[in-house]
Design an enzyme around this catalytic site. Structure first.
Site, PDB file in Angstrom:
ATOM      1  CE  LYS A 238      -3.392   2.295   2.651  1.00  0.00           C
ATOM      2  NZ  LYS A 238      -4.534   2.328   3.954  1.00  0.00           N
ATOM      3  CD  GLU A 244       9.341  -6.021   7.087  1.00  0.00           C
ATOM      4  OE1 GLU A 244       9.081  -4.807   6.546  1.00  0.00           O
ATOM      5  OE2 GLU A 244       9.080  -6.075   8.369  1.00  0.00           O
ATOM      6  N   GLY A 299      -4.739  -1.866   5.127  1.00  0.00           N
ATOM      7  CA  GLY A 299      -3.930  -3.076   4.726  1.00  0.00           C
ATOM      8  C   GLY A 299      -4.653  -4.457   4.903  1.00  0.00           C
ATOM      9  NE  ARG A 300      -6.543  -4.082  11.060  1.00  0.00           N
ATOM     10  CZ  ARG A 300      -5.910  -3.020  11.212  1.00  0.00           C
ATOM     11  NH1 ARG A 300      -4.722  -2.794  10.804  1.00  0.00           N
ATOM     12  NH2 ARG A 300      -6.462  -1.911  12.137  1.00  0.00           N
ATOM     13  CD  GLU A 385      -1.850  -4.968  11.645  1.00  0.00           C
ATOM     14  OE1 GLU A 385      -1.151  -6.035  11.653  1.00  0.00           O
ATOM     15  OE2 GLU A 385      -2.366  -4.474  10.704  1.00  0.00           O
ATOM     16  CG  HIS A 416      -3.883 -36.295  16.784  1.00  0.00           C
ATOM     17  ND1 HIS A 416      -3.853 -37.460  17.193  1.00  0.00           N
ATOM     18  CD2 HIS A 416      -5.041 -36.143  15.990  1.00  0.00           C
ATOM     19  CE1 HIS A 416      -5.014 -37.904  16.534  1.00  0.00           C
ATOM     20  NE2 HIS A 416      -5.488 -37.169  15.796  1.00  0.00           N
ATOM     21  CE  LYS A 536       4.708  -0.952   8.141  1.00  0.00           C
ATOM     22  NZ  LYS A 536       3.634  -0.611   7.007  1.00  0.00           N
TER      23      LYS A 536
HETATM   24  C1  G6Q Z   1      -2.654  -3.532   7.748  1.00  0.00           C
HETATM   25  C2  G6Q Z   1      -1.390  -3.259   8.441  1.00  0.00           C
HETATM   26  C3  G6Q Z   1      -0.124  -3.778   7.822  1.00  0.00           C
HETATM   27  C4  G6Q Z   1       0.296  -3.622   6.542  1.00  0.00           C
HETATM   28  C5  G6Q Z   1       1.681  -4.177   6.360  1.00  0.00           C
HETATM   29  C6  G6Q Z   1       2.121  -3.926   4.870  1.00  0.00           C
HETATM   30  O1  G6Q Z   1      -3.553  -3.407   8.197  1.00  0.00           O
HETATM   31  O2  G6Q Z   1      -1.165  -2.005   8.249  1.00  0.00           O
HETATM   32  O3  G6Q Z   1      -0.068  -5.176   8.324  1.00  0.00           O
HETATM   33  O4  G6Q Z   1      -0.467  -4.103   5.820  1.00  0.00           O
HETATM   34  O5  G6Q Z   1       2.668  -3.511   7.022  1.00  0.00           O
HETATM   35  O6  G6Q Z   1       2.177  -2.382   4.470  1.00  0.00           O
HETATM   36  P1  G6Q Z   1       2.344  -2.050   3.075  1.00  0.00           P
HETATM   37  O7  G6Q Z   1       1.438  -2.724   2.186  1.00  0.00           O
HETATM   38  O8  G6Q Z   1       2.208  -0.687   3.016  1.00  0.00           O
HETATM   39  O9  G6Q Z   1       3.772  -2.623   2.422  1.00  0.00           O
END
Ligand code: G6Q
Length: 573
Positions: A238, A244, A299-300, A385, A416, A536
């Site tokens: 996003k 990462e 994002g989520r 989150e 199990h 981050k």
């Molecule tokens: C989700 C969070 C988080 C995010 C990641 C990746 O709601 O904000 O999990 O999706 O940190 O972020 P980017 O999509 O910006 O790389």
């Protein structure tokens, strides 16, 4: 046609009524409705503090032959059995009263209407707009958002079709057989979970892979068997600044160019999903090959838009759109049903009952479906989150527990392993069982056995095995206690005919709205993630300290300083 004209005014939700004279408290725990539930919990608790007096599961079922029917609800293609929870009709009506006191309906309407309910980031929360049908209208600040959503969906569909048909080829003219989604968190867990859920729908010539961890092992393991000429990277971020993702994407580009040699190859092998066109261009990806989404999608909550491109390439645009329709069916239910018949609301309320009034800190998610193996991890992010927060909207600290710890694994593997604790441990763990009447693919009647296990576990957890029954089986002495199962362990059972694309959308939307309602009751902001943001920035500073050739003075605590020094010394820095 939906039409919501929305202005940018500050949010003024009704604050809970308080019993403390003229003081208006932002805390739901200060309402008479909260107190009534606390009194109800106390009045129905046994000596061990667990529900008894009229609320034990054994008693509830023994005294009401119609309980299963009365507490089983339908939502789209899902059947949700809430009967194995320690709630009576009185409990439910008190819980519904709590939802009203928290203004859940007004908050829900504010979300769907595009108000800026994400107050700490000053953003609308409009993931539900990603699944509005074409032709619907939702205006935010005078601009329609549904048209642009469908433009992106159409662009995704065109691209997915070209990749699937082999029309979109790599730099050397070979068709794409491997799609690698590089993203993390919300840009990974949703498409990964849905891809695995829809295994039987995946194009036979295309395999999707998901790389999220900055640990190079994941990228290297993924690329080990791939041919760059047949591999398409989808960089999903996003913000397009997540270290990462950018690190993995750079390494992937180097891997590609090491074989294909020509910078021009990047355009055929890299596309981006982002809100940040500048960042995408700076990385070297042609913005024509960027699929856009918007700040009002968290994002989520983003797997049903551009972030779902890897899924769409794998299962095809029609299946992706069927999934969106499943989401929308549940949105419609959530938006229109009265609180007392609204399934996500009821699931949320029962969760609040466990969390706040019965002191049950966790929720186990137990899909009896291997294809849902990443569903618990997906829900973990969605729930923890969103609702892992400690202050309400105006910054006042809460005086009660908020989001539960969510965990789980597919059945029967969990049986199990950790089910022992759920059956006989000292912590009561509410569980969500999820199963299907029909197998995605069956072999040797194994699906019958799978489902027999699911039904048997929910039954055993609820009703246990008494000392008398154990004795009747021949146990004596201490063995009687060891082999006694207390029962009274609550669970929800969610059933659908089959795990179709639509059902995947329905399940996700069901939990999204459940999480929303819980956040609304607790008065927190379910749509920010300052804890993630902290991670981050933290690593950046230490990253420099680990790698800098010049030792500078470390100013952390003595433990962190020692760990950094040990790492530097090992690498001779
Ligand atoms: C989700 C969070 C988080 C995010 C990641 C990746 O709601 O904000 O999990 O999706 O940190 O972020 P980017 O999509 O910006 O790389």
């Amino acid at each position: 046609m939906l039409l919501a004209l929305v202005s940018c005014r500050p949010i003024q939700f009704p604050l809970p009524a308080t019993d403390r004279g003229n003081v208006t408290s932002p805390l739901i725990s200060d309402t008479s409705q909260w107190q009534a539930l606390a009194d109800h919990a106390a009045a129905t608790a046994g000596p061990d503090g667990q529900p008894s007096a009229g609320l034990s599961l054994r008693e509830l079922f023994a005294t009401d032959a119609g309980r299963a029917d009365a507490f089983t609800y339908a939502i789209a293609d899902l059947t949700v059995d809430l009967s194995k929870h320690p709630v009576s009709p009185d409990t439910l009506s008190l819980l519904v009263g709590l939802a009203s006191a928290a203004g859940v309906e007004a908050k829900r309407d504010a979300m769907f209407g595009g108000e800026r309910i994400n107050t700490t980031e000053d953003r609308e929360v409009l993931h539900t707009a990603l699944r509005l049908p074409a032709g619907a209208t939702l205006e935010v600040d005078g601009e329609d958002v549904v048209g642009p959503v469908h433009e992106v969906l159409d662009k995704m569909s065109g691209f997915a079709d070209r990749v699937r048909s082999g029309e979109w080829v790599g730099h050397t003219g070979q068709r794409i057989r491997h799609v690698v989604n590089i993203g993390i968190g919300g840009s990974d867990l949703g498409p990964l979970m849905a891809y695995r859920s829809l295994t039987p729908y995946v194009h036979p010539d295309i395999t999707a892979h998901f790389v999220s961890n900055v640990d190079p092992a994941q990228l290297l393991d993924t690329l080990a068997d791939l041919d760059p000429a047949e591999t398409l990277f989808i960089v999903a971020s996003k913000t397009f600044t997540t270290i990462e993702t950018i690190s993995n994407a750079k390494s992937a580009r180097a891997w590609l160019l090491a074989t294909l040699g020509d910078e021009a190859a990047v355009a055929r092998h890299f596309v981006a999903l982002s809100t940040n066109a500048e960042g995408v261009a700076a990385f070297g990806i042609d913005t024509d090959n960027m699929f856009e989404f918007w700040d009002w999608v968290g994002g989520r909550y983003s797997m049903d838009g551009a972030i779902g491109l890897s899924l769409m390439v794998a299962v095809g645009p029609d299946n992706f759109r069927a999934m969106l329709d499943g989401f929308h069916q549940v949105d419609t239910h959530f938006r229109s049903q009265p609180l007392a018949e609204n399934v996500p609301v009821l699931m949320a309320l029962i969760g609040v009952w466990h969390r706040n009034f019965l002191n049950r800190p966790t929720l186990a998610v137990l899909p009896y479906c291997q294809h849902l193996d990443r569903f618990p991890a997906y829900l973990q992010q969605l729930d923890m989150e969103s609702n892992g927060k400690r202050v309400v909207l105006d910054g006042t600290p809460v005086s009660y527990e908020t989001g539960p710890i969510v965990w789980g694994e597919p059945g029967t593997n969990g049986q199990h392993a950790f089910y022992q604790l759920i059956h006989q441990g000292t912590t009561v763990v509410p569980a969500d069982f999820i199963g299907f009447l029909e197998a995605a693919e069956d072999v040797g009647g194994q699906h019958d056995l799978l489902m027999a296990n699911m039904f048997a576990q929910a039954e055993a957890l609820a009703f246990g095995k008494s000392a008398a029954e154990v004795e009747a089986d021949g146990a004596t002495g201490a063995l009687i206690s060891h082999r006694t199962f207390p029962g009274e362990r609550p669970s929800t059972t969610i059933l659908a005919d089959k795990l179709t694309p639509s059902v995947v959308g329905q399940l996700v939307a069901l939990y999204e709205h459940k999480v929303f309602v819980q956040g609304a009751i607790w008065g927190i902001n379910s749509f920010d993630q300052w804890g993630v943001e902290l991670g981050k920035v933290l690593a950046k500073a230490i990253g420099n300290e680990l790698t800098s050739p010049e030792a500078s003075e470390l100013t952390h605590d003595s433990s962190t300083n020692a760990l950094i020094n040990r790492y530097r010394a090992y690498h001779g820095r």
